[in-house]
Design a protein around this motif. Structure first.
Motif, PDB file in Angstrom:
ATOM      1  N   ALA A   1     -24.157  26.188  36.047  1.00  0.00           N
ATOM      2  CA  ALA A   1     -24.907  26.078  34.809  1.00  0.00           C
ATOM      3  C   ALA A   1     -25.071  24.743  34.587  1.00  0.00           C
ATOM      4  O   ALA A   1     -26.571  24.099  34.267  1.00  0.00           O
ATOM      5  N   SER A   2     -24.211  23.660  34.820  1.00  0.00           N
ATOM      6  CA  SER A   2     -24.589  22.237  34.383  1.00  0.00           C
ATOM      7  C   SER A   2     -25.704  21.749  35.444  1.00  0.00           C
ATOM      8  O   SER A   2     -26.587  20.824  35.412  1.00  0.00           O
ATOM      9  N   LEU A   3     -25.428  22.238  36.822  1.00  0.00           N
ATOM     10  CA  LEU A   3     -26.502  21.564  37.826  1.00  0.00           C
ATOM     11  C   LEU A   3     -27.882  22.314  37.642  1.00  0.00           C
ATOM     12  O   LEU A   3     -28.748  21.572  37.725  1.00  0.00           O
ATOM     13  N   ILE A   4     -27.816  23.712  37.036  1.00  0.00           N
ATOM     14  CA  ILE A   4     -29.373  24.071  36.773  1.00  0.00           C
ATOM     15  C   ILE A   4     -29.843  23.486  35.645  1.00  0.00           C
ATOM     16  O   ILE A   4     -31.132  23.098  35.688  1.00  0.00           O
ATOM     17  N   ALA A   5     -29.207  22.954  34.653  1.00  0.00           N
ATOM     18  CA  ALA A   5     -29.475  22.313  33.546  1.00  0.00           C
ATOM     19  C   ALA A   5     -29.765  20.988  33.787  1.00  0.00           C
ATOM     20  O   ALA A   5     -30.725  20.491  33.376  1.00  0.00           O
ATOM     21  N   ALA A   6     -29.164  20.228  34.461  1.00  0.00           N
ATOM     22  CA  ALA A   6     -29.438  18.943  35.221  1.00  0.00           C
ATOM     23  C   ALA A   6     -30.560  18.852  35.626  1.00  0.00           C
ATOM     24  O   ALA A   6     -31.749  17.839  35.324  1.00  0.00           O
ATOM     25  N   GLN A   7     -31.008  19.728  36.726  1.00  0.00           N
ATOM     26  CA  GLN A   7     -32.146  19.834  37.410  1.00  0.00           C
ATOM     27  C   GLN A   7     -33.464  19.957  36.441  1.00  0.00           C
ATOM     28  O   GLN A   7     -34.413  19.427  36.636  1.00  0.00           O
ATOM     29  N   ALA A   8     -33.297  20.888  35.441  1.00  0.00           N
ATOM     30  CA  ALA A   8     -34.501  21.269  34.527  1.00  0.00           C
ATOM     31  C   ALA A   8     -34.642  20.225  33.845  1.00  0.00           C
ATOM     32  O   ALA A   8     -35.861  19.857  33.429  1.00  0.00           O
TER      33      ALA A   8
ATOM     34  N   ARG B   1     -37.972  17.984  33.444  1.00  0.00           N
ATOM     35  CA  ARG B   1     -38.793  17.951  31.911  1.00  0.00           C
ATOM     36  C   ARG B   1     -38.997  16.627  31.459  1.00  0.00           C
ATOM     37  O   ARG B   1     -40.123  16.348  31.215  1.00  0.00           O
ATOM     38  N   ALA B   2     -37.973  15.551  31.712  1.00  0.00           N
ATOM     39  CA  ALA B   2     -38.192  14.411  31.167  1.00  0.00           C
ATOM     40  C   ALA B   2     -38.665  13.274  32.318  1.00  0.00           C
ATOM     41  O   ALA B   2     -39.360  12.354  31.753  1.00  0.00           O
ATOM     42  N   GLY B   3     -38.760  13.611  33.456  1.00  0.00           N
ATOM     43  CA  GLY B   3     -39.425  12.814  34.385  1.00  0.00           C
ATOM     44  C   GLY B   3     -38.513  11.571  34.752  1.00  0.00           C
ATOM     45  O   GLY B   3     -39.062  10.656  35.595  1.00  0.00           O
ATOM     46  N   ARG B   4     -37.211  11.607  34.521  1.00  0.00           N
ATOM     47  CA  ARG B   4     -36.429  10.647  34.860  1.00  0.00           C
ATOM     48  C   ARG B   4     -34.726  10.882  34.759  1.00  0.00           C
ATOM     49  O   ARG B   4     -34.836  11.906  34.078  1.00  0.00           O
ATOM     50  N   THR B   5     -33.995  10.140  35.423  1.00  0.00           N
ATOM     51  CA  THR B   5     -32.762  10.446  35.570  1.00  0.00           C
ATOM     52  C   THR B   5     -32.018   9.969  34.172  1.00  0.00           C
ATOM     53  O   THR B   5     -32.442   8.791  33.834  1.00  0.00           O
ATOM     54  N   PRO B   6     -30.723  10.454  34.063  1.00  0.00           N
ATOM     55  CA  PRO B   6     -30.097   9.293  32.710  1.00  0.00           C
ATOM     56  C   PRO B   6     -29.513   8.343  33.296  1.00  0.00           C
ATOM     57  O   PRO B   6     -29.528   7.658  34.546  1.00  0.00           O
ATOM     58  N   ASP B   7     -29.311   7.369  32.509  1.00  0.00           N
ATOM     59  CA  ASP B   7     -28.582   6.056  32.755  1.00  0.00           C
ATOM     60  C   ASP B   7     -27.116   6.277  33.084  1.00  0.00           C
ATOM     61  O   ASP B   7     -26.269   5.386  33.944  1.00  0.00           O
ATOM     62  N   GLY B   8     -26.210   7.496  32.696  1.00  0.00           N
ATOM     63  CA  GLY B   8     -25.060   7.455  33.087  1.00  0.00           C
ATOM     64  C   GLY B   8     -24.447   8.958  33.138  1.00  0.00           C
ATOM     65  O   GLY B   8     -25.142   9.624  32.247  1.00  0.00           O
ATOM     66  N   VAL B   9     -23.196   9.360  33.609  1.00  0.00           N
ATOM     67  CA  VAL B   9     -23.047  10.729  33.676  1.00  0.00           C
ATOM     68  C   VAL B   9     -21.331  10.832  33.718  1.00  0.00           C
ATOM     69  O   VAL B   9     -20.808   9.888  34.193  1.00  0.00           O
TER      70      VAL B   9
ATOM     71  N   VAL C   1     -22.514  15.135  41.334  1.00  0.00           N
ATOM     72  CA  VAL C   1     -23.827  15.536  41.815  1.00  0.00           C
ATOM     73  C   VAL C   1     -24.792  14.786  41.077  1.00  0.00           C
ATOM     74  O   VAL C   1     -25.916  14.247  41.753  1.00  0.00           O
ATOM     75  N   GLY C   2     -24.612  14.716  40.074  1.00  0.00           N
ATOM     76  CA  GLY C   2     -25.617  13.981  38.877  1.00  0.00           C
ATOM     77  C   GLY C   2     -25.701  12.494  39.331  1.00  0.00           C
ATOM     78  O   GLY C   2     -26.802  11.767  39.143  1.00  0.00           O
ATOM     79  N   SER C   3     -24.685  11.990  39.798  1.00  0.00           N
ATOM     80  CA  SER C   3     -24.561  10.503  40.327  1.00  0.00           C
ATOM     81  C   SER C   3     -25.057  10.293  41.604  1.00  0.00           C
ATOM     82  O   SER C   3     -24.998   9.282  42.319  1.00  0.00           O
ATOM     83  N   ALA C   4     -25.185  11.553  42.380  1.00  0.00           N
ATOM     84  CA  ALA C   4     -25.587  11.495  43.807  1.00  0.00           C
ATOM     85  C   ALA C   4     -24.324  10.920  44.605  1.00  0.00           C
ATOM     86  O   ALA C   4     -24.757  10.593  45.681  1.00  0.00           O
ATOM     87  N   VAL C   5     -23.000  11.620  44.320  1.00  0.00           N
ATOM     88  CA  VAL C   5     -22.088  11.023  44.906  1.00  0.00           C
ATOM     89  C   VAL C   5     -21.844  12.252  46.067  1.00  0.00           C
ATOM     90  O   VAL C   5     -21.604  11.931  47.416  1.00  0.00           O
ATOM     91  N   ILE C   6     -22.227  13.519  45.766  1.00  0.00           N
ATOM     92  CA  ILE C   6     -22.209  14.618  46.772  1.00  0.00           C
ATOM     93  C   ILE C   6     -23.125  15.594  46.305  1.00  0.00           C
ATOM     94  O   ILE C   6     -24.123  15.475  45.331  1.00  0.00           O
TER      95      ILE C   6
ATOM     96  N   LEU D   1     -34.696  12.748  23.875  1.00  0.00           N
ATOM     97  CA  LEU D   1     -33.876  11.719  23.738  1.00  0.00           C
ATOM     98  C   LEU D   1     -33.705  11.105  24.838  1.00  0.00           C
ATOM     99  O   LEU D   1     -33.453   9.821  25.036  1.00  0.00           O
ATOM    100  N   LEU D   2     -33.794  11.555  26.125  1.00  0.00           N
ATOM    101  CA  LEU D   2     -33.478  11.016  27.472  1.00  0.00           C
ATOM    102  C   LEU D   2     -34.480   9.701  27.564  1.00  0.00           C
ATOM    103  O   LEU D   2     -34.561   8.777  28.003  1.00  0.00           O
ATOM    104  N   ASN D   3     -36.063   9.993  26.864  1.00  0.00           N
ATOM    105  CA  ASN D   3     -36.864   9.220  27.014  1.00  0.00           C
ATOM    106  C   ASN D   3     -36.820   8.281  25.744  1.00  0.00           C
ATOM    107  O   ASN D   3     -38.004   7.545  25.731  1.00  0.00           O
ATOM    108  N   GLY D   4     -35.986   8.425  24.937  1.00  0.00           N
ATOM    109  CA  GLY D   4     -35.862   7.267  24.189  1.00  0.00           C
ATOM    110  C   GLY D   4     -36.519   7.651  22.790  1.00  0.00           C
ATOM    111  O   GLY D   4     -36.405   6.898  21.868  1.00  0.00           O
ATOM    112  N   ALA D   5     -37.107   8.729  22.529  1.00  0.00           N
ATOM    113  CA  ALA D   5     -37.366   9.409  21.206  1.00  0.00           C
ATOM    114  C   ALA D   5     -36.377   9.937  20.245  1.00  0.00           C
ATOM    115  O   ALA D   5     -35.155  10.195  20.896  1.00  0.00           O
ATOM    116  N   ALA D   6     -36.529   9.822  19.062  1.00  0.00           N
ATOM    117  CA  ALA D   6     -35.380  10.579  18.263  1.00  0.00           C
ATOM    118  C   ALA D   6     -35.429  12.140  18.329  1.00  0.00           C
ATOM    119  O   ALA D   6     -36.320  12.691  18.454  1.00  0.00           O
ATOM    120  N   ALA D   7     -34.269  12.473  18.674  1.00  0.00           N
ATOM    121  CA  ALA D   7     -34.195  13.988  19.049  1.00  0.00           C
ATOM    122  C   ALA D   7     -34.150  14.797  17.555  1.00  0.00           C
ATOM    123  O   ALA D   7     -33.884  14.432  16.532  1.00  0.00           O
TER     124      ALA D   7
END
Length: 306
Positions: free
Chosen positions: A66-73, A77-85, A97-102, A300-306
């Motif tokens: 579920a986390s992998l599916i949500a992360a990809q989506a 949607r945001a057009g960028r990766t987060p700063d940390g995970v 996976v989110g940090s591209a280790v595996i 929120l990921l793109n810096g706007a108020a959620a």
């Protein structure tokens, strides 16, 4: 700095994957993840009841998938990766996976092994877990030592999850430390304690076949809340984590020290954003429970108020 958090076991609910299957490509991804983990994720994520998906063999692959599916989506949607995970317990595999280790496939293979091994270890001795809310931490820890119980999760915000024998947990519930509430958890095992030693060996064997990359974004570890910069170290940490305490309190402290400005919890979400409201007061959070939450998370990921 926006941090994405991947939840751990206990966050799953019956049917929680159903809305995600409405997104393009999710059914194919879940089919591939099911094969890797040796669990029918679509059936269990849409049809199975609460007792069935409480089984560690099923719950852990469901949560990571579920986390992998949500992360990809979210990234789409945001057009960028987060700063940390960071991940809580089994959520650390999704964080890798989110940090591209595996790869996602490797994560699903490993979580299949992890879930089966931890269930087998738990079956050897009747044990359980309870959440202790409130009270003085040192007094609580002293009482655990008296009872032969172990702190399994330091969750922050005045919450410690303890684990050990069922009689000792019952004694703690009957005579709780002053100022605390004891809530038995619906898990069949003393996870993140020495009871899980057999599972550590099984996971270490499976990890040996994986060649990791170094993290491409900030990656925190449950061991002590520090940032991991080596892929090999990240894999070793998730092996040892099976029988050692989860220090989510230290992860949240490190988020704050590194200038967190928002936290997004991936599906099946809710627990970690709840902890953040107490441990990261004032930090904007979004819990991505269904695809309907993706727009707020992307803002929120793109810096706007959620």
């Amino acid at each position: 700095m926006i941090v994405v958090a991947c939840p751990g076991q206990g966050s799953q609910t019956p049917g929680f994957l159903a809305p995600w299957l409405e997104l393009d490509g999710v059914a194919d991804s879940l089919a591939a993840y099911s094969e890797a983990a040796q669990v029918d994720l679509i059936r269990h994520g849409t049809e199975s009841d609460a007792d069935t998906i409480r089984d560690t063999r099923i719950a852990q692959p469901l949560i990571v998938a579920a986390s992998l599916i949500a992360a990809q989506a979210l990234v789409g949607r945001a057009g960028r990766t987060p700063d940390g995970v960071a991940g809580h317990s089994v959520g650390e595999l999704a964080a890798l996976v989110g940090s591209a280790v595996i790869s996602a496939e490797h994560a699903m293979r490993l979580v299949g092994v992890r879930g089966r091994a931890m269930a087998d270890a738990a079956a050897q001795t009747p044990t359980g877990m309870s959440a202790v809310i409130g009270g003085d931490e040192q007094t609580v820890l002293a009482r655990l030592t008296e009872l032969g119980l172990s702190p399994a999760n330091y969750n922050g915000g005045g919450q410690i999850v303890v684990a050990g024998s069922l009689p000792a947990l019952a004694e703690l519930a009957e005579a709780p430390v002053k100022g605390t509430r004891v809530i038995p958890l619906q898990v069949a095992g003393a996870f993140h304690t020495d009871y899980m030693a057999p599972a550590v060996a099984a996971l270490r064997s499976a990890v040996a076949a994986v060649v990791p990359s170094d993290p491409q974004i900030k990656l925190w570890t449950n061991r002590d809340g520090s940032i991991v910069t080596s892929g090999a170290s990240a894999l070793e940490l998730i092996v040892n984590q099976v029988s050692s305490p989860v220090r989510w309190d230290l992860c949240m402290s490190s988020f704050a020290d590194n200038g967190i400005t928002g936290l997004i919890e991936l599906a099946p979400a809710g627990a970690l954003t709840g902890l953040a409201k107490r441990g990261l007061r004032g930090t904007p959070t979004v819990a991505v429970k269904t695809p309907e939450d993706l727009d707020a998370a992307a803002e929120l990921l793109n810096g706007a108020a959620a």
